[in-house]
Design an enzyme around this catalytic site. Structure first.
Site, PDB file in Angstrom:
ATOM      1  N   GLN A 194      29.507  10.973  46.171  1.00 59.78           N
ATOM      2  CA  GLN A 194      28.290  10.238  46.547  1.00 59.78           C
ATOM      3  C   GLN A 194      27.735   9.452  45.371  1.00 59.78           C
ATOM      4  OE1 GLN A 194      25.873  13.469  48.003  1.00 59.78           O
ATOM      5  NE2 GLN A 194      27.029  13.656  49.910  1.00 59.78           N
ATOM      6  N   HIS A 253      25.254  14.798  45.667  1.00 55.33           N
ATOM      7  CA  HIS A 253      23.815  15.088  45.503  1.00 55.33           C
ATOM      8  C   HIS A 253      23.243  14.524  44.203  1.00 55.33           C
ATOM      9  CE1 HIS A 253      23.776  18.653  48.602  1.00 55.33           C
ATOM     10  NE2 HIS A 253      24.445  17.597  49.025  1.00 55.33           N
ATOM     11  N   GLU A 277      13.675  17.020  55.405  1.00 51.51           N
ATOM     12  CA  GLU A 277      12.242  17.189  55.132  1.00 51.51           C
ATOM     13  C   GLU A 277      11.592  15.892  54.675  1.00 51.51           C
ATOM     14  OE1 GLU A 277      11.901  20.010  51.968  1.00 51.51           O
ATOM     15  OE2 GLU A 277      12.609  21.697  53.188  1.00 51.51           O
ATOM     16  N   TYR A 314       9.066  22.745  45.939  1.00 51.70           N
ATOM     17  CA  TYR A 314       9.301  22.414  47.351  1.00 51.70           C
ATOM     18  C   TYR A 314      10.403  23.271  47.984  1.00 51.70           C
ATOM     19  CZ  TYR A 314       5.572  19.280  46.750  1.00 51.70           C
ATOM     20  OH  TYR A 314       4.295  18.822  46.510  1.00 51.70           O
ATOM     21  N   TYR A 360      26.505  24.649  56.457  1.00 44.05           N
ATOM     22  CA  TYR A 360      27.342  23.873  57.374  1.00 44.05           C
ATOM     23  C   TYR A 360      28.175  24.796  58.262  1.00 44.05           C
ATOM     24  CZ  TYR A 360      25.941  19.786  54.705  1.00 44.05           C
ATOM     25  OH  TYR A 360      25.203  18.805  54.112  1.00 44.05           O
TER      26      TYR A 360
END
Ligand SMILES: [Ca+2]
Length: 401
Positions: free
Chosen positions: A113, A176, A269, A279, A290
């Site tokens: 990513q 990520h 979220e 958080y 998953y």
């Protein structure tokens, strides 16, 4: 503890795309319009949105043939900067002409990513011509870390390129990275970063993964950051406990910082980020692994000392870039928060009353595109980029009341 707001009174508007045809070419000749006609199919009446809405939004493909575009910024002259994840930055003229890649972009880690990610203009861009962008910076032995650079924007090149922030130490993980950038009205730069799939790093104050950091525009650290002076804590940190945040925006009405993040399986979220708050990830999550099993580190949906989401999606849309649409009184979309949905391939509109989310609508579903980023232009239109091998820059002219 803050109440979790679910998309309670749902407003489901089905959008029928009458026509959306584009040619295979890039440039102004492909800018063809398509009318979207929405007919409301109301499941529950909501006072804030009329029960019957006649609206027409108009979408236009401005450019296509973009290589996995990740973010866009609209320039004062009406042209655009678009990042492509592989590591290229392009200008796109208002009529859709693509420039060759600008020179001066640092080498990026374009794996998994990773790559060239977000882009924003400096608050004083009209004077300074300075831009900020985030990227995955390669390190030693295949490692990488999220980084932020600033540069002066020229016609064909970036100059005075400075890396003002970097995730150190870098780690050996390809997913990520986050990341988004946002300036508040005091000129602080916020940077969201994912946990790099090292879940507990998001809870470690001596690590930068899974954090939102707050910087001055030159990369130095504001003295009033929450962990300045705390032993074994990184002074850059503003908030912690984030999984993978690919949406970050300042509400122009309040200067509050809003963030979106991908849950695991379920539990995407939206959070309102406050100084020093936790958080929750991975100790508290509304999603599961998953595999369908619980997240190993999670105690449950709640954990003492952590904040509940402001809004949570039980089924993950795959939240990416987000933008406020405010300051357009009388427009049906005024006071909305828009978010790109990658997995569900549409554009989410959340109707706001103050900070409260009071309605939810899906747009662009018929395009079937992964919406990677959305921005509100100074011209009152919305702009999105679609994440694909032949990605598009699309303009959405809001409906009229
Ligand atoms: Ca959370």
């Amino acid at each position: 503890m803050q109440q979790v707001f679910r998309p309670l009174p749902f407003i489901l508007l089905s959008l029928a795309v009458a026509a959306c045809q584009t040619s295979e070419h890039t440039g102004s000749d492909i800018a063809q319009s398509a009318q979207i006609t929405a007919e409301s199919a109301i499941s529950a009446p909501v006072q804030s949105i009329p029960t019957r809405v006649h609206r027409e939004a108009k979408i236009t493909t401005i450019a296509e043939g973009l290589n996995h575009p990740w973010a866009l910024a609209m320039l004062p002259d009406g042209s655009f900067l678009v990042t492509e994840r592989v590591g290229t930055l392009r200008r796109i003229s208002a009529d859709g002409q693509l420039s060759p890649p600008l020179s001066g972009v640092p080498e990026v880690f374009a794996r998994g990513q990773g790559g060239l990610l977000d882009i924003v203009l400096a608050p004083d861009f009209r004077i300074s011509r300075r831009i900020y962008f985030s990227f995955s910076e390669p390190g030693e032995d295949g490692t990488a870390g999220t980084a932020v650079a600033s540069a002066l924007l020229g016609d064909t090149e970036l100059t005075d390129v400075k890396v003002i922030y970097r995730q150190e130490p870098k780690v050996d993980a390809v997913n990520h990275f986050g990341s988004r950038l946002a300036f508040d009205q005091q000129g602080h730069l916020f940077v969201s970063q994912g946990d790099r799939t090292l879940r507990m790093a998001a809870q470690a104050l001596d690590k930068l993964q899974g954090k939102v950091v707050r910087l001055k525009p030159d990369g130095s650290i504001p003295e009033d950051n929450p962990f300045v002076g705390q032993k074994n804590a990184r002074p850059e940190i503003w908030s912690l406990g984030h999984r993978n945040s690919q949406g970050l925006a300042i509400d122009p009405r309040t200067d509050k910082l809003w963030e979106s993040e991908h849950g695991p399986r379920g539990g995407d979220e939206i959070n309102l980020l406050q100084s020093g708050k936790n958080y929750g990830w991975p100790l508290a999550t509304h999603g599961v692994d998953y595999s369908g099993r619980p997240i190993a580190e999670a105690v449950g949906k709640e954990h003492p000392g952590t904040e509940q989401p402001h809004y949570v999606f039980d089924v993950s849309p795959g939240l990416s870039g987000m933008a406020f649409y405010t300051g357009h009184p009388g427009n049906p979309w005024n006071d909305s928060l828009f978010l790109g949905a990658l997995a569900q391939r549409n554009l989410i509109r959340l109707k706001l009353q103050g900070d409260a989310i009071v309605g939810e609508e899906r747009l662009l579903s018929e395009l079937g595109e992964r919406i990677r980023d959305v921005r509100a232009g100074f011209d009152g239109n919305l702009y999105v980029v679609t994440d694909a091998e032949h990605g598009k820059l699309i303009r959405i002219e809001p409906p009229e009341s």
